[in-house]
Design an enzyme around this catalytic site. Structure first.
Site, PDB file in Angstrom:
ATOM      1  N   ASP A  73       0.818  -1.208   0.000  1.00  0.00           N
ATOM      2  CA  ASP A  73       0.000   0.000   0.000  1.00  0.00           C
ATOM      3  C   ASP A  73       0.853   1.259   0.000  1.00  0.00           C
ATOM      4  OD1 ASP A  73       0.774  -0.740   2.661  1.00  0.00           O
ATOM      5  OD2 ASP A  73      -0.676   0.696   3.467  1.00  0.00           O
ATOM      6  N   GLU A 131      -0.120  -1.080   5.700  1.00  0.00           N
ATOM      7  CA  GLU A 131       0.977  -0.666   6.589  1.00  0.00           C
ATOM      8  C   GLU A 131       0.918   0.821   6.906  1.00  0.00           C
ATOM      9  OE1 GLU A 131       5.019   0.885   7.634  1.00  0.00           O
ATOM     10  OE2 GLU A 131       3.775   1.371   5.886  1.00  0.00           O
TER      11      GLU A 131
END
Length: 357
Positions: A73, A131
């Site tokens: 991400d 994350e």
């Protein structure tokens, strides 16, 4: 669905990954793409899906296992997609969201997953989600709960940007609030009240005079920090405020555990109500582990301390020595100006190939 050539130059693979939108909680497309590429181009790997995380591993019976982990991400787009490429050769620069944090690291790992067929360590690759947002949503936590056997290794390498050098361990981080109560009054009769904002003068003085520790651990220098990050308070322009809150962030060296760090802050701010609102312990360097020592040697022997918090702390909590090693300047992470040099991507790939092969 986009396609990836895992056998291509990891620089080109980086560019392809950057062009796949994958802001936190919207990683399905990139996870689908990574899974399909691994299943078709790395048949020597066992591949599974966990939510929007993709995991792959060898099962060769080697005496040790190395984990290479990277998050898929990114932070939200900031006028920095699609990728923009300038220059040629190793001096080429890739600009765009995730070039630094951390699709260039993912590209290196994906390239190695497909091309290192006979590693001297068994390998586990973890490409995970979420994350960049609150820790409770981090894909590593979900994997630990649902598939803990996939998070077992003798060394973990996190592909976070580290300027192409090895960063050992990481700092712990703690956020506290100091709340001061006062008594409201009209500012025309201020003596009848107690100004809560003025009451923060003493803790702010202690902060200004605070001397942070500089700690040497295994030859690495960790610099601690204690900084005010926010002040809240005030009712109206003509009212003495009856409440004020000071938010402070503490970065502490990994030789201190969470309880020790909390005790230290309560000592610094003795006499005040200290509330812990966020806490993530640090991670010791773990460079004495045999696999870690081999990686350091392959990288030329230079290691520095990680000044910040990364998911190496999650691996350390599982008893796995872990380091940060990836291309890109971490100070560019989360900025519109994210960019990475092609030569650094290739250098990290070459070091890891030497270490693993």
């Amino acid at each position: 669905m986009p396609s990836l050539d895992l056998h291509a130059d990891p620089v080109d693979l980086t560019a392809a990954l950057v062009d796949i939108f994958s802001v936190s909680e919207e990683e399905k497309v990139i996870a689908d793409t990574v899974q399909a590429a691994l299943e078709t181009q790395a048949p020597h790997l066992e591949v599974i899906r966990n939510g929007d995380a993709v995991l792959a591993r060898t099962n060769l019976g080697r005496p040790s296992r190395v984990m290479l982990a990277g998050h898929l991400d990114t932070v939200p787009v900031n006028e920095n997609m699609p990728v923009r490429r300038e220059g040629t050769g190793d001096d080429e620069v890739l600009h765009g969201l995730g070039t630094v944090d951390m699709k260039s690291g993912d590209a290196v790992f994906l390239h190695l997953a497909a091309t290192v067929r006979e590693p001297r360590h068994d390998l586990t690759f973890v490409f995970y989600d979420c994350e960049e947002i609150e820790a409770t949503k981090n894909g590593l936590g979900r994997i630990e709960r649902e598939s803990p056997e996939w998070l077992r290794a003798d060394l973990a390498i996190l592909g976070e940007p580290s300027n192409g050098g090895i960063e050992g361990g990481c700092q712990g981080t703690m956020r506290i609030e100091i709340r001061v109560e006062g008594v409201r009054a009209h500012t025309a009769r201020g003596w009848m009240g107690v100004n809560a904002i003025h009451g923060l003068a003493e803790p702010l003085r202690r902060l200004a005079e605070y001397t942070p520790r500089v700690v040497d651990i295994d030859g690495l220098t960790y610099r601690e920090g204690l900084q005010a990050t926010k002040i809240g308070g005030g009712v109206a322009g003509n009212v003495v405020p009856d409440e004020a809150v000071l938010t402070i962030n503490h970065r502490f060296a990994p030789d201190r555990g969470a309880e020790e760090a909390e005790a230290h802050l309560r000592e610094v701010f003795e006499g005040y109500d200290v509330k812990i609102v966020d806490l993530s312990p640090g991670a010791l360097p773990g460079l004495s582990a045999p696999a870690a020592a081999e990686l350091v040697a392959a990288a030329g022997g230079k290691v520095v301390a990680k000044l910040g918090w990364t998911d190496v702390a999650r691996f350390a909590a599982l008893g796995i020595p872990a380091v940060n090693f990836g291309p890109g300047d971490p100070t560019l992470a989360h900025t519109r100006q994210e960019n990475v040099r092609a030569g650094e991507i290739r250098q990290v790939a070459a070091v890891l190939r030497e270490f693993l092969s």
